[in-house]
Design a protein around this motif. Structure first.
Motif, mmCIF file in Angstrom:
data_model
loop_
_atom_site.group_PDB
_atom_site.id
_atom_site.type_symbol
_atom_site.label_atom_id
_atom_site.label_comp_id
_atom_site.label_asym_id
_atom_site.label_seq_id
_atom_site.Cartn_x
_atom_site.Cartn_y
_atom_site.Cartn_z
ATOM 1 N N LEU B 173 -23.173 27.278 91.853
ATOM 2 C CA LEU B 173 -23.122 27.597 93.627
ATOM 3 C C LEU B 173 -24.194 26.598 93.938
ATOM 4 C CD1 LEU B 173 -21.761 30.835 94.023
ATOM 5 C CD2 LEU B 173 -20.754 28.804 94.470
ATOM 6 N N ALA B 174 -25.375 26.689 93.392
ATOM 7 C CA ALA B 174 -26.798 25.597 94.509
ATOM 8 C C ALA B 174 -26.682 24.956 94.000
ATOM 9 C CB ALA B 174 -28.070 26.405 93.727
ATOM 10 N N ASP B 175 -25.852 23.611 92.688
ATOM 11 C CA ASP B 175 -25.648 22.450 92.966
ATOM 12 C C ASP B 175 -25.417 21.631 93.789
ATOM 13 O OD1 ASP B 175 -25.520 21.384 89.733
ATOM 14 O OD2 ASP B 175 -24.597 19.922 91.515
ATOM 15 N N LYS B 176 -25.362 20.647 93.834
ATOM 16 C CA LYS B 176 -25.582 19.575 95.339
ATOM 17 C C LYS B 176 -24.447 18.374 94.928
ATOM 18 C CE LYS B 176 -29.604 21.321 97.821
ATOM 19 N NZ LYS B 176 -30.323 22.154 96.822
ATOM 20 N N THR B 177 -23.923 18.737 93.957
ATOM 21 C CA THR B 177 -22.720 17.526 93.681
ATOM 22 C C THR B 177 -21.515 17.380 94.239
ATOM 23 O OG1 THR B 177 -23.286 18.212 91.103
ATOM 24 C CG2 THR B 177 -24.253 16.493 91.847
ATOM 25 N N THR B 178 -20.553 16.767 94.342
ATOM 26 C CA THR B 178 -19.970 17.020 94.844
ATOM 27 C C THR B 178 -18.511 17.234 93.559
ATOM 28 O OG1 THR B 178 -18.845 14.519 94.602
ATOM 29 C CG2 THR B 178 -18.984 16.095 97.275
ATOM 30 N N LEU B 179 -18.761 16.943 92.359
ATOM 31 C CA LEU B 179 -18.079 17.587 91.031
ATOM 32 C C LEU B 179 -18.369 18.497 90.068
ATOM 33 C CD1 LEU B 179 -16.794 14.844 89.753
ATOM 34 C CD2 LEU B 179 -19.068 14.879 88.133
ATOM 35 N N VAL B 180 -19.174 19.225 90.622
ATOM 36 C CA VAL B 180 -19.495 20.643 90.386
ATOM 37 C C VAL B 180 -18.578 21.300 91.395
ATOM 38 C CG1 VAL B 180 -20.932 22.407 89.077
ATOM 39 C CG2 VAL B 180 -21.331 20.102 89.067
ATOM 40 N N ALA B 181 -19.196 21.458 92.614
ATOM 41 C CA ALA B 181 -18.750 21.973 93.601
ATOM 42 C C ALA B 181 -16.412 22.898 93.542
ATOM 43 C CB ALA B 181 -18.641 21.526 94.805
ATOM 44 N N ILE B 199 -21.931 32.933 98.167
ATOM 45 C CA ILE B 199 -21.090 32.351 99.090
ATOM 46 C C ILE B 199 -22.728 31.931 99.948
ATOM 47 C CG2 ILE B 199 -19.055 31.534 100.184
ATOM 48 C CD1 ILE B 199 -19.299 32.026 97.026
ATOM 49 N N HIS B 200 -23.577 33.342 100.516
ATOM 50 C CA HIS B 200 -24.148 32.628 102.154
ATOM 51 C C HIS B 200 -24.219 31.543 102.036
ATOM 52 C CE1 HIS B 200 -22.250 36.352 103.406
ATOM 53 N NE2 HIS B 200 -23.223 37.071 103.144
ATOM 54 N N LYS B 201 -25.798 32.067 101.435
ATOM 55 C CA LYS B 201 -26.464 30.814 101.283
ATOM 56 C C LYS B 201 -25.756 28.866 101.036
ATOM 57 C CE LYS B 201 -31.050 33.114 101.518
ATOM 58 N NZ LYS B 201 -30.750 33.082 103.093
ATOM 59 N N ASN B 202 -24.627 28.864 100.703
ATOM 60 C CA ASN B 202 -24.140 27.742 100.213
ATOM 61 C C ASN B 202 -22.696 27.356 101.224
ATOM 62 O OD1 ASN B 202 -25.175 27.390 97.311
ATOM 63 N ND2 ASN B 202 -24.458 29.447 97.196
ATOM 64 N N ILE B 221 -11.743 25.703 96.988
ATOM 65 C CA ILE B 221 -12.767 25.964 98.133
ATOM 66 C C ILE B 221 -12.125 26.846 99.275
ATOM 67 C CG2 ILE B 221 -14.756 25.025 99.351
ATOM 68 C CD1 ILE B 221 -15.386 23.187 97.182
ATOM 69 N N ILE B 222 -11.145 25.851 99.654
ATOM 70 C CA ILE B 222 -10.442 25.904 101.684
ATOM 71 C C ILE B 222 -10.124 27.010 101.320
ATOM 72 C CG2 ILE B 222 -9.059 25.756 102.920
ATOM 73 C CD1 ILE B 222 -9.137 22.416 102.041
ATOM 74 N N ASN B 223 -9.855 27.603 100.327
ATOM 75 C CA ASN B 223 -8.757 29.281 100.371
ATOM 76 C C ASN B 223 -9.918 30.008 99.904
ATOM 77 O OD1 ASN B 223 -5.970 28.977 100.579
ATOM 78 N ND2 ASN B 223 -6.036 27.723 98.801
ATOM 79 N N MET B 224 -10.765 30.246 99.336
ATOM 80 C CA MET B 224 -12.267 30.529 99.175
ATOM 81 C C MET B 224 -12.653 31.379 100.611
ATOM 82 S SD MET B 224 -15.177 30.828 99.145
ATOM 83 C CE MET B 224 -16.296 29.860 98.306
ATOM 84 N N LEU B 225 -13.260 30.202 101.487
ATOM 85 C CA LEU B 225 -13.875 29.845 102.395
ATOM 86 C C LEU B 225 -12.794 30.994 103.405
ATOM 87 C CD1 LEU B 225 -15.340 26.668 103.061
ATOM 88 C CD2 LEU B 225 -16.164 28.156 102.256
ATOM 89 N N THR B 226 -11.170 31.057 103.298
ATOM 90 C CA THR B 226 -11.108 31.060 104.566
ATOM 91 C C THR B 226 -11.136 32.667 104.038
ATOM 92 O OG1 THR B 226 -9.192 30.189 103.913
ATOM 93 C CG2 THR B 226 -8.725 31.795 106.224
ATOM 94 N N VAL B 627 -30.881 28.239 104.737
ATOM 95 C CA VAL B 627 -31.027 27.939 103.570
ATOM 96 C C VAL B 627 -32.255 27.231 103.817
ATOM 97 C CG1 VAL B 627 -30.018 26.238 102.535
ATOM 98 C CG2 VAL B 627 -28.434 26.524 103.789
ATOM 99 N N GLU B 628 -33.415 27.739 103.863
ATOM 100 C CA GLU B 628 -34.544 27.069 103.761
ATOM 101 C C GLU B 628 -34.540 25.546 103.631
ATOM 102 O OE1 GLU B 628 -38.273 28.349 102.223
ATOM 103 O OE2 GLU B 628 -37.522 30.832 102.761
#
Lengths: 418, 989
Positions: B173-181, B199-202, B221-226, B627-628
């Motif tokens: 989840l901490a990964d920053k590439t769009t491919l993984v997200a 999810i908080h930190k991400n 992602i959108i469904n989860m963020l909802t 996020v730091e």
């Protein structure tokens, strides 16, 4: 997500199955086949069917049913959209999507399906990515393959990572660099008996065929982008630039793709290119009726209307028809009661007319509703909304590409109530 | 066409002629790849057709290590299909995949993991676990994506691995590439959807990455963020509570709003909530219907009412898509149109029905049209309905009649019109139409029976002709209920019914008994005998419900000596005033299911459905999402292909930055920000606007930082992204700085505070141990002047050789630098023995820009591409200044060269010492000694850029309650802007 996929032909035969998780017995399709039996038309089969242990989500396309098996919650549109992508992928690879084509390329279709989903979750659905892994057949290659026994899987694995631009393959080379755009507009309309417009709107789509080397960065602008009321884009288009400057800026995928679809602001009155004079009547006594249809050009912007076709679903109680057409020819299928009148080009001097008598089955009551007429037509070199492409610029590459834009207007769901 | 196997002859002969597939086995055992290939193709074709090919397993599995890629691929396909059934044999292939996991080619690693994790054999669970863990730290994002895909596979195979898998999910989840997200959120949803805390930190990162994630990932992602937003933010419509209707009527809205504001504390939207709404909105323009639907449901569930409207247009667009898409979208529109009618009203005509629509679409469109009907448009809608009633599709006609009924109940003005229309339908030739009309008329009449006795009479006549049981039952009920209005006809109807009683359907029989009972109570003279006759017939009916009812009614209405107290009240019981039925949409309240979900469509909870939580009463702590920001080595302005206007060579980026600001990520968000803040502040009171704009600026900063943080990176950098920042305790503060203080001794009190951070130098990773094949390289900015060239930044590089053999001739090569940048390489290290560490210093002239310096680090065997990117604070060196000099210089750097930001100091950072420490850590500056007496509300820092020597002046003014103001004066505006960002970050977190 998606457990399994079954391809089923209209007669109910399952001719391909693919499972991405544990195998689901094909007997699960029985629920679907049952629903299919009940439905009058294939389109009437409910897209989502609930069975005791599974959910079946299906689409009907190109005379085939694509049936997916689901076990847990998943957005239905997610599955439906994916199934359509499968159909498009088959179309893209083999030129058409049909039972024969799938049966002829069973292994390749199976391999493609394997690549498209992993554990039921989409992995590679972009045509450019897939083609890098599994090469589409060409006539030459299939001959070579037959002779040498090799086949279409890339012998060299793609080296780079699936690039940061996931929709475009790397290392594209052409000797002739060309980019063609087709602006296709469809008129959806409902006209009532008197010819008044009940509802009309214009849907447009920009289809692109881009064969450019390297990594071209294109910008397409319109003379009158304000006409566009609602748009949707291929993922390559940069939303924010559209929002701020109303230009389409994108690094295109290689080959054919749909760049954008749009809807023209409904406040602008929609020009209806043809008018239809019709009278269909059934006599209260006796088992007879008359049909008289004339089609003529209306607002055509000085262009010729071509490919005109009138389709009528006649009432089920019709026994036979006896019509004469002054132009073109008509066909009538007594089983489906479908009357198709193929007119062709509209000549303003001599309006095409179809008239004659309809006879009803003996004793059948007079049909309550007159059948509505569905019109097909096309007009070359015209976008009926008046939309015009201004220019296409290319950045990022040095060569000079050949560019072309074509306009065409068609009838979409164009219906005349009678 | 497709080579050998496509020919129909071979296909046809397959299953019947060789049930044991001896020929195939022979081909698989041969030495020729072409034969093997053909055999495999035939086998896979069998699988595709659903034929059993499991007996070939031993013959196939032998070829798993085949060199021919295509044969191998088909073997994989076979294995995945049959491993579950042939577990023991499947184990034979495992070692091949284990080898594949270590292949240098990322695609082979990925495919090995994919196949390995698809083999559903419990015994290899530990191997899979290990493989997933390793792949999750692979340097290739593609392999990490595959690892994310493998997580749910392993979980379904062995749910006991959940805890371990959650660790991997957390990491990915901490990964920053769009491919993984997208893939990792999918894994999250399948394995641990309840762990919302992960999810908080991400959260912010996911929001910012969203637009560049592939379409399928976006949906997930959108469904989860909802769901996430529903647990973390406050209901944006809380102040309009109950005022459902007010939304549509402007005046009322303002009133309720005004009162609400007086009563309650005004609602201020959490910036993170706003971030989500803003970043999802452009996706309404996606070509993918599922993405559009996902955004639409997000807006429906999360947005303030005034903003939900934007989704209508996009949903209407989807209705022009395939009929299956239409079907699903209409279901959702039907639900939405009940709560938010206003937003679809402009699109009324898009829901008009065509005779060619499939029935299920017609019925749904009808539902929407009915929901949209109101006083102003009802006449248009009814005209449409009239056309529909003539349709040949009788199910559709029936649905239309019901729709008319609902319009009539909802809109009083048209009730009579509708009723008349429906009465006309009673003479329709089609019985189904008549029947449906009767049922609907019955419901309508219940609302005002007095005025319509003629209709009731008319209907009474229908009993002779109409055969549909439901309709007959409805008529009978109507006559019984309103028998006073038709006193003459009612007994006659009962007479006729008594004659046909035995032949009627059960529901009709029940209504006959009902009618008899009611007439007995009101008109016993005429009907006593008839009633008894009916009751007697019913007594011997086959159906026990009917027998039961007859017995019950007889006891109730016919007075006997034994009859109890109840019979006194019989009249009251039967002829009580009954409330008119409410004709409700079947879609009412369906929105308690998350829209767009399968459960919503079925109106039943599907397996694995995650309930959409209610808004919390009070907002949970928003700081959990902070996020730091780790200073990182990556390119700062790498903008993604999608967001960017122009192709990215450094120069061009800069150009476009100047030329067309809106093209660049951060400035875009600012311009949008302005709009938002406008709309928000207009909603709330004046006094809050200041607070809010502060909020906004804070958000801006965050967004900005996030942007920087989240941009793409190439493989080689990915390791350094991980939280590997360490602190070198050994390195001390530059001695020469002390010297300066000694020469200009400040007041004793402030000495300890003027000191630059006590050796808190961050180290960054240049080369990871694994990538470097045992050689790991770290670097830090030593903050010492680089003696060979004062215009260079000194970078201390530390090599550690953790390999078993020594590394030779370590040196720099092939530097790829932006124009103007220079590198002074460190002297070649000849030998670095195994296990040893060595440090060297090199100088880089970054030209006062934060562009990365890219070069190759070479050993005697390998070359590694690496890059060093300086945080802006390292591009300067401290200079000493007095307060007066500072003020004088500052006075010359006003206007464009001055950037001021308000901020709130973090709690721990409110002391003087803390502020000084944090600023000097963030940037290589020295403190201007303050003039006594304390306290010192203004902290000043001075420095100059290394290359051009431009002054950098920083001042922090602190106020009592932790509020503060940061001012940076610098000739170089870009440096100034970035420095402000960094210092703000340092002070607020």
């Amino acid at each position: 997500m998606i457990n399994s996929l079954f391809l089923i032909n209209p007669s109910g035969e399952i001719f391909l199955e693919k499972h991405w998780k544990s195998v689901v017995s094909r007997s699960v399709c029985d629920y679907f086949l049952e629903a299919k039996e009940k439905a009058l038309e294939p389109e009437d089969v409910p897209p989502v069917i609930h069975t005791p242990h599974h959910y079946l989500i299906s689409i009907y396309r190109d005379k085939l049913f694509f049936l997916s098996v689901i076990q847990t919650e998943v957005p239905p549109l997610f599955v439906i959209e994916f199934l359509h992508r499968v159909a498009e992928m088959i179309q893209d690879y083999f030129g058409e999507c049909s039972e024969t084509v799938v049966k002829d390329h069973m292994v390749m279709v199976y391999e493609l399906l394997e690549e498209m989903l992993d554990n039921g979750f989409p992995l590679a659905t972009e045509s450019n990515v897939l083609k890098e892994m599994i090469r589409p057949p060409t006539i030459l290659r299939s001959v070579v393959n037959t002779l040498t026994g090799t086949s279409n899987v890339g012998d060299t694995l793609p080296t780079g990572q699936p690039s940061t631009i996931p929709w475009r393959r790397a290392g594209v080379r052409y000797t002739n660099n060309e980019a063609y755009f087709d602006v296709v507009e469809e008129i959806d309309a409902i006209l009532d008996q008197s010819g008044t417009t009940v509802f009309a709107e214009i849907q447009g789509v920009v289809e692109a065929c881009v064969k450019l080397s390297g990594m071209p960065d294109l910008t397409l602008s319109f003379m009158n982008p304000r006409l566009l009321d609602d748009v949707s884009f291929h993922p390559c288009v940069r939303y924010k630039l559209w929002e701020s400057e109303r230009v389409l800026s994108f690094i295109p995928p290689d080959g054919n793709f749909t760049l954008m679809t749009y809807h023209v602001n409904a406040q602008n009155l929609v020009a209806i290119p043809v008018y239809v004079k019709q009278s269909i009547s059934f006599f209260e006594c006796g088992s007879d009726g008359r049909l008289d249809v004339t089609v003529g050009p209306k607002q055509t912007m000085g262009k010729t209307v071509e490919g005109v076709m009138v389709t009528v679903h006649l009432p089920k109680t019709i026994l036979s028809i006896n019509l004469t057409a002054t132009q073109g020819s008509y066909t009538y299928d007594n089983g489906t009661k479908l009357l198709v009148w193929d007119i062709g080009k509209l000549n303003p001097q001599k309006l095409p007319n179809l008239r004659g008598s309809l006879s009803l089955q003996a004793g059948a009551p007079k049909p309550e509703e007159n059948p509505s007429l569905n019109i097909d037509l096309n007009i070359q070199q015209l976008a009926i909304s008046g939309l015009k492409v201004n220019r296409l610029d290319m950045f990022g590459e040095k060569y000079k590409p050949f560019k072309g834009v074509k306009y065409i207007t068609k009838a979409g769901k164009f219906q005349v109530r009678t | 066409e497709n080579g050998v196997i496509g020919t129909p002859q071979t296909v046809l002969t397959l299953p019947s002629s060789s049930p044991r597939h001896d020929d195939l086995k022979e081909m698989l055992d041969s030495n020729k790849d072409s034969l093997k290939l053909e055999a495999m193709k035939r086998i896979v074709a069998m699988i595709a057709r659903g034929k059993n090919a499991s007996d070939l397993f031993p013959a196939v599995v032998k070829n798993v290590a085949c060199k021919n890629i295509e044969v191998k691929k088909l073997v994989y396909v076979y294995l995945v299909r049959y491993a579950e059934e042939q577990q023991d044999l499947a184990l034979l292939s495992i070692s091949t995949f284990q080898r594949g996991l270590k292949d240098p080619n990322q695609l082979i690693r990925a495919s090995a993991l994919r196949v390995l994790s698809s083999i559903r054999v419990t015994i290899i669970v530990p191997i899979m676990m290990l493989a997933i863990k390793e792949a999750a730290s692979d340097m290739s994002p593609y392999v990490r994506k595959t690892a994310a895909h493998a997580i749910p596979k392993l979980y379904s195979l062995d749910p006991e691995q959940k805890d371990c898998l959650i660790e991997v999910i957390e990491k990915l989840l901490a990964d920053k590439t769009t491919l993984v997200a997208g893939s990792v959120v999918m894994a999250f949803e399948e394995v641990c959807p309840e762990r919302i805390d992960l999810i908080h930190k991400n959260y912010r990162k996911l929001c910012n990455l969203l637009i560049d994630v592939e379409e399928w990932g976006q949906v997930v992602i959108i469904n989860m963020l909802t769901r996430y937003a529903r647990t973390q933010f406050l209901n944006p419509n809380m102040n309009e509570g109950g005022g459902e209707k007010a939304f549509y009527e402007e005046k009322e809205k303002k009133k309720t709003e005004a009162t609400a504001i007086v009563k309650r504390k005004p609602y201020v939207m959490d910036p993170d909530h706003r971030l989500l709404l803003r970043n999802t909105k452009p996706l309404l323009q996606s070509r993918n219907a599922a993405v559009v639907m996902a955004v639409a449901q997000l807006y429906f569930h999360l947005a303030p009412k005034a903003e939900v409207g934007v989704i209508a247009k996009a949903l209407v667009r989807l209705m022009r898509s395939h009929s299956e898409v239409q079907y699903v979208v209409l279901q959702n529109v039907a639900t939405m149109s009940i709560k938010r009618r206003g937003m679809f009203e402009p699109y009324l005509k898009s829901f008009y029905i065509r005779s060619t629509d499939p029935t299920q679409i017609k019925v749904l469109k009808l539902e929407v049209l009915t929901n949209l009907a109101n006083e102003t448009n009802i006449s248009t809608i009814l005209r449409e309905f009239q056309t529909y009633i003539k349709s040949n599709d009788k199910d559709f006609v029936a649905a239309t009649i019901q729709a008319i009924g609902r319009c009539a109940t909802n809109i009083g003005e048209v009730r009579d019109t509708c009723l008349n229309g429906l009465v006309q339908l009673l003479s329709n030739r089609d019985e189904l139409v008549v029947a449906e009309s009767v049922v609907v008329i019955k419901k309508l009449l219940q609302m005002q029976p007095e005025q319509h006795s003629d209709i009731i009479k008319h209907m009474a006549k229908l009993t002779d002709n109409i055969q549909v049981p439901m309709a007959r039952a409805s008529i009978l009920w109507l006559i019984g209920e309103y028998c006073e209005h038709v006193p003459k006809i009612a007994p006659d109807v009962l007479r006729k019914m008594a004659k046909t009683f035995t032949n009627e359907e059960d529901i009709v029989k029940l209504q006959i008994i009902n009618l008899a009972a009611k007439l007995y109570l009101t008109n016993s003279k005429q009907t006593k005998l008839l009633t008894q006759y009916v009751l007697n017939l019913a007594k011997y009916d086959q159906n026990y419900d009917i027998r039961d009812r007859a017995r019950f009614i007889r006891q109730l209405i016919v007075p006997t000596d034994k009859s109890g107290a109840l019979s006194k009240y019989a009249k009251k019981l039967f002829l009580a005033l009954k409330p008119a039925p409410v004709l409700e949409s079947p879609f009412k309240d369906r929105d308690h299911f998350q829209l767009g979900s399968l459960s919503h469509l079925l109106n039943a909870k599907a397996g694995g459905y995650q309930v959409l939580p209610d808004w919390p009463e009070a907002a949970p702590d928003p700081s959990v999402r902070n996020v730091e920001v780790k200073e990182s080595v990556r390119a700062v302005e790498t903008v993604t292909a999608r967001d960017r206007g122009e192709p990215s060579s450094g120069e061009e980026v800069k150009k476009s930055e100047k030329k067309s600001k809106p093209r660049i990520g951060s400035s875009e968000s600012e311009s949008e920000e302005d709009e938002d803040s406008e709309s928000e502040s207009s909603e709330s009171e004046e006094e809050e606007s200041e607070e809010e704009s502060e909020e906004e600026t804070k958000k801006k900063k965050k967004v900005g930082n996030e942007r920087l943080e989240n941009t793409h990176t190439t493989d080689i950098h990915t390791h350094s992204e991980r939280p590997s920042v360490q602190v070198f305790d050994t390195i001390c503060k530059p001695a020469w700085l002390y010297m300066q203080f000694l020469l200009n001794p400040p007041l004793p009190v402030s000495v300890p505070q003027t000191i630059v951070p006590s050796g808190n130098l961050k180290t960054y990773e240049l080369l990871h141990r694994i990538t470097g094949e045992g050689l790991s390289v770290e670097y830090c900015f030593s903050r010492q002047p680089f003696s060979p060239d004062p215009h260079m930044v000194a970078v201390k590089i530390q090599f550690t050789n953790s390999a078993t053999s020594e590394a030779k001739s370590l040196h720099v090569e092939d530097a790829k630098l932006q124009s103007g940048m220079r590198i002074k390489e460190f002297p070649e290290i000849e030998v670095l023995p195994a296990g040893e560490t060595v440090s060297v210093v090199m100088g880089i002239d970054f030209c006062d820009s934060t562009q990365a310096a890219n070069f190759q680090l070479c050993t005697h065997t390998r070359k590694f591409f690496v890059s060093i990117q300086p945080p802006v604070g390292e591009l300067m060196m401290p200079i000493f200044m007095t307060e007066n000099e500072f003020k004088k210089e500052q006075g010359q750097l006003m206007g464009m060269n001055e950037i001021t930001e308000k901020l709130t100091l973090e709690e721990k950072c409110q002391g003087e010492h803390a502020v000084v420490q944090r600023v000097t850590t963030a940037a290589n500056l020295s403190r201007v000694p303050p003039v006594p007496p304390p306290p010192f509300p203004i902290h000043r820092f001075a420095g100059k850029t290394v290359t051009s020597g431009s002054l950098v002046l920083v001042s922090v003014v602190t106020k009592e309650d932790g509020a503060a103001q940061l001012t940076v004066n610098c000739e170089k505006m870009v440096i100034g802007t970035m420095l402000v960002k960094d210092i703000l970050q340092a002070l607020t977190q």
